[in-house]
Design an enzyme around this catalytic site. Structure first.
Site, PDB file in Angstrom:
ATOM      1  N   ASP A 140       0.850  -1.188   0.000  1.00 20.78           N
ATOM      2  CA  ASP A 140       0.000   0.000   0.000  1.00 20.78           C
ATOM      3  C   ASP A 140       0.889   1.243   0.000  1.00 20.78           C
ATOM      4  O   ASP A 140       2.018   1.200   0.497  1.00 20.78           O
ATOM      5  CB  ASP A 140      -0.853   0.060   1.281  1.00 20.78           C
ATOM      6  CG  ASP A 140      -1.713  -1.174   1.454  1.00 20.78           C
ATOM      7  OD1 ASP A 140      -2.075  -1.788   0.439  1.00 20.78           O
ATOM      8  OD2 ASP A 140      -2.000  -1.519   2.620  1.00 20.78           O
TER       9      ASP A 140
HETATM   10  N1  URA Z   1      -0.780  -5.996   4.011  1.00 20.20           N
HETATM   11  C1  URA Z   1      -1.348  -4.776   4.012  1.00 20.20           C
HETATM   12  O1  URA Z   1      -2.390  -4.573   4.630  1.00 20.20           O
HETATM   13  N2  URA Z   1      -0.751  -3.798   3.334  1.00 20.20           N
HETATM   14  C2  URA Z   1       0.405  -3.960   2.648  1.00 20.20           C
HETATM   15  O2  URA Z   1       0.912  -3.011   2.043  1.00 20.20           O
HETATM   16  C3  URA Z   1       0.982  -5.239   2.662  1.00 20.20           C
HETATM   17  C4  URA Z   1       0.360  -6.244   3.355  1.00 20.20           C
END
Ligand code: URA
Length: 232
Positions: free
Chosen positions: A100
């Site tokens: 993310d």
């Molecule tokens: N899990 C998440 O919630 N976000 C990420 O970026 C990676 C794994």
């Protein structure tokens, strides 16, 4: 070698995306359009995508310590900085899976589509390790147990994970799946909101002192360790 595999090795696309390119009639071998992904090709074959010749290029794998606000897609339509711009390589590299925008930490970039596919496909079970600061703290034992055993998300139950509380409200989670916002959703499912999330390891590789926003190319020994981990 099968045509789809050749295209993946050449860094054109992942194996599955290469199969789609072939099925769409965009790939030719020795001047003839081929629509079957199992067509055999070798180094002497003249392979082209949309008329442009494809050559097997040297494979590279890089590790980046992604800062917050940088996106891990190959391009961003909202004008945000993209993770590939942190790497100085002659090759067209693409991210192995996603983080993310607000998640920090270890992301791999490569032009090896086959390796990328194995590192992200749950079938090969390559573990990714995350450190999550959550609220409220601490996380009670029964919530930790639920995270370990699997929690129900709207896209199905999560596989068993290795989870421990490093300090009150700071969890280390090792998961072999890579669903969208998985760690955040898992923690929410047991009543805790993730306020900070960092990926600290990908399979056998750790960030180990690589600064935020920095990138380095993996050594051949490290790439070999990754390949071993992805052999399933
Ligand atoms: N899990 C998440 O919630 N976000 C990420 O970026 C990676 C794994």
């Amino acid at each position: 070698m099968r045509l789809a595999k050749y295209l993946a090795h050449a860094g054109v696309a992942s194996r599955r995306a290469a199969e789609r390119l072939i099925a769409a009639g965009r790939v030719s071998v020795d001047g003839e359009v081929v629509t079957h992904p199992a067509r055999d090709v070798d180094d002497s074959s003249r392979v082209a995508v949309d008329g442009s010749p494809v050559a097997l290029e040297a494979r590279e794998v890089w590790m980046v310590n992604k800062p917050p606000g940088v996106v891990s897609t190959a391009r961003d339509t909202h004008g945000r900085p993209i993770v590939t711009s942190l790497v100085r390589s002659e090759r067209r590299l693409y991210p192995v899976g996603r983080l993310d925008a607000d998640t920090t930490g270890l992301i791999l970039l490569t032009n090896d589509g086959e390796l990328a596919n194995r590192l992200t496909h749950p079938r090969y079970g390559v573990e990714k390790t995350y450190r999550a600061r959550v609220a409220p703290a601490p996380v009670p034992e029964r919530a930790l147990r639920a995270l370990r055993e699997g929690v129900e998300l709207d896209d199905g139950r999560t596989s068993p994970a290795r989870v421990r509380q490093l300090e009150p409200g700071v969890l280390e989670l090792r998961i072999a799946e890579g669903r969208k916002r998985q760690v955040r959703r898992m923690c929410e499912a047991v009543g805790h909101r993730v306020v900070e999330l960092e990926r600290v390891a990908f399979g056998p590789l750790r960030l180990d002192g690589l600064g935020r926003g920095r990138a380095r190319r993996l050594t051949s020994a490290e790439v070999e360790r990754l390949r071993k981990a992805a052999r399933g």
